[in-house]
Structure formats: structure tokens, C-alpha cells
Motif scaffolding. Sequence first.
Motif, PDB file in Angstrom:
ATOM      1  N   ALA A  68     -35.191 101.034 105.749  1.00  0.00           N
ATOM      2  CA  ALA A  68     -34.958 101.464 106.923  1.00  0.00           C
ATOM      3  C   ALA A  68     -33.653  99.573 107.226  1.00  0.00           C
ATOM      4  N   VAL A  69     -34.647  98.881 107.342  1.00  0.00           N
ATOM      5  CA  VAL A  69     -34.293  97.725 108.134  1.00  0.00           C
ATOM      6  C   VAL A  69     -33.600  97.224 106.847  1.00  0.00           C
ATOM      7  N   LEU A  70     -33.257  97.606 105.442  1.00  0.00           N
ATOM      8  CA  LEU A  70     -31.809  97.651 104.913  1.00  0.00           C
ATOM      9  C   LEU A  70     -30.869  97.706 105.219  1.00  0.00           C
ATOM     10  N   LEU A  71     -31.190  99.175 105.327  1.00  0.00           N
ATOM     11  CA  LEU A  71     -30.210 100.539 105.860  1.00  0.00           C
ATOM     12  C   LEU A  71     -29.233  99.741 107.046  1.00  0.00           C
ATOM     13  N   ILE A  72     -29.919  99.421 107.766  1.00  0.00           N
ATOM     14  CA  ILE A  72     -29.095  99.079 109.236  1.00  0.00           C
ATOM     15  C   ILE A  72     -28.548  97.838 108.558  1.00  0.00           C
ATOM     16  N   TYR A  73     -29.265  96.931 108.173  1.00  0.00           N
ATOM     17  CA  TYR A  73     -28.434  95.442 108.194  1.00  0.00           C
ATOM     18  C   TYR A  73     -27.026  95.524 106.891  1.00  0.00           C
ATOM     19  N   LYS A  74     -26.822  96.479 106.169  1.00  0.00           N
ATOM     20  CA  LYS A  74     -25.895  97.747 105.782  1.00  0.00           C
ATOM     21  C   LYS A  74     -25.142  98.247 105.739  1.00  0.00           C
ATOM     22  N   GLU A  75     -25.165  98.600 107.566  1.00  0.00           N
ATOM     23  CA  GLU A  75     -24.763  99.299 108.360  1.00  0.00           C
ATOM     24  C   GLU A  75     -24.349 100.918 107.629  1.00  0.00           C
ATOM     25  N   SER A  76     -25.308 101.034 107.349  1.00  0.00           N
ATOM     26  CA  SER A  76     -25.458 102.661 106.261  1.00  0.00           C
ATOM     27  C   SER A  76     -25.513 103.324 107.417  1.00  0.00           C
ATOM     28  N   ASP A  77     -24.968 104.262 107.145  1.00  0.00           N
ATOM     29  CA  ASP A  77     -25.255 105.335 108.025  1.00  0.00           C
ATOM     30  C   ASP A  77     -26.599 106.403 107.227  1.00  0.00           C
ATOM     31  N   LYS A  78     -26.652 106.286 106.480  1.00  0.00           N
ATOM     32  CA  LYS A  78     -28.118 107.715 105.688  1.00  0.00           C
ATOM     33  C   LYS A  78     -29.017 107.658 106.745  1.00  0.00           C
ATOM     34  N   ASN A  79     -29.993 108.962 105.936  1.00  0.00           N
ATOM     35  CA  ASN A  79     -31.010 109.235 106.483  1.00  0.00           C
ATOM     36  C   ASN A  79     -31.981 107.528 106.533  1.00  0.00           C
ATOM     37  N   LEU A  80     -32.291 107.836 107.128  1.00  0.00           N
ATOM     38  CA  LEU A  80     -32.864 106.531 107.281  1.00  0.00           C
ATOM     39  C   LEU A  80     -34.832 107.268 107.235  1.00  0.00           C
ATOM     40  N   TYR A  81     -35.150 107.825 107.370  1.00  0.00           N
ATOM     41  CA  TYR A  81     -36.523 108.707 107.064  1.00  0.00           C
ATOM     42  C   TYR A  81     -36.143 110.431 107.169  1.00  0.00           C
ATOM     43  N   PRO A  82     -37.872 110.571 105.829  1.00  0.00           N
ATOM     44  CA  PRO A  82     -37.090 111.853 105.410  1.00  0.00           C
ATOM     45  C   PRO A  82     -37.571 112.847 106.375  1.00  0.00           C
ATOM     46  N   LEU A  83     -37.355 114.254 105.752  1.00  0.00           N
ATOM     47  CA  LEU A  83     -38.273 115.054 106.977  1.00  0.00           C
ATOM     48  C   LEU A  83     -39.509 115.025 107.931  1.00  0.00           C
TER      49      LEU A  83
END
Length: 188
Positions: free
Chosen positions: A166-181
Motif C-alpha cells: 500500500a505504501v509503495l502504491l501511494i508513492y507511485k500515486e497509483s489508484d489500485k485497490n490497496l487491500y483485498p476484499l
Amino acid sequence: MSRLGQKISEIRKRKGLSQEELAAKASINLRTLQRVEKGETEPRGYTLKSICQALQVDVEEVYDYNKEADRSVLLLLHLSVLSYFMVPLGNIIFPLIIWITQKRKVLHVQEQGIKLLNFQITWSLITYPLIVVYGIMKILHYPGANYAITAYLVLYFLNVVYVVRAVLLIYKESDKNLYPLALNIIKP
């Protein structure tokens, strides 16, 4: 394009809806929706409420009022999960405090906080009983006690992996789903 119109357009596209489909779901004129998305007009009252209901989002999510973009708060929100290394249920308590205090001030804290807290509550409901089972098995000198603690440690490690991801995706400013269902305990 106005910021509000752009936000409505982004949410509509993310949900896979065409302008025609959204207009029909919201029971508004297609031309009205097109003018809103282009920023030619700002939706008020009934129109805004209808659009938000059709998109299944809260008005606050679309209408960011004066929220600021602060990636450090988002990072702190996700990294606060790691407090469970020192405080039992810290993975829920500290993110909850940050979420409550920042959700109206910082962009994306509202939605990311809900997903994070739902995941951590689900994770806790699964893992903490494993500790109890381990304790009972150990007291009863049951030889399979190590399986319970092994399962707990594997899940513990996976939780750390999700936080780092999640931290890496925030750094990349990605809007992916950070956590599974997860269980939908906290609703938007």
C-alpha cells in the motif's frame, strides 16, 4: 472542466458506466450530465444527490470541499497498522484515530481509511483466535499447537506485505485497490 465535473467523470469511468447509463440511473437529462462533466454548470441539490446515488458514492466523495492532498497523512495512515508489533489491536486503534481526525481534511483518507480498517478488522478476527487456540493447545500439551502459531505468523507476515505494498502504491500515486476484499464493517 471543473473539478467537480472531472470528479464525477472519473468515478463514472471507474465504475464502467457511459454517460447515457449514468443519466438513466440518476433520472436526469443526458445533456445536463454532459454539461456537468464539461464544467459548464455545477450540479445542485437534487441533481447532485441523484448522480451520487446512481454512482453509489457519498456526496462528500464527489464534492471534496476544501480537502488538501497530503500524501504524508495517507502514508501515516497505512504505516500506523504496524503498531500492532507493540500494541495489541494497534492495527485498528491508530488507523482509526487518524481516519477520524483526517477524513474531512485530506483527500482520499475517507475511502482508503474505510478499506484499511475493514481489512484490519477482518485480519484481526481471523488471527487473534489463532493465538487463543495456540494458548489452549499449549496448556493441554497438544502436539499440533505449532500449526496454529505457524498459521498466525504467516498471516502476520502477509499483513506486513499488504502494508508495504500500500505504501509503495501511494508513492507511485497509483489508484489500485490497496487491500483485498474484507468484511464490510465500516461502510462509506
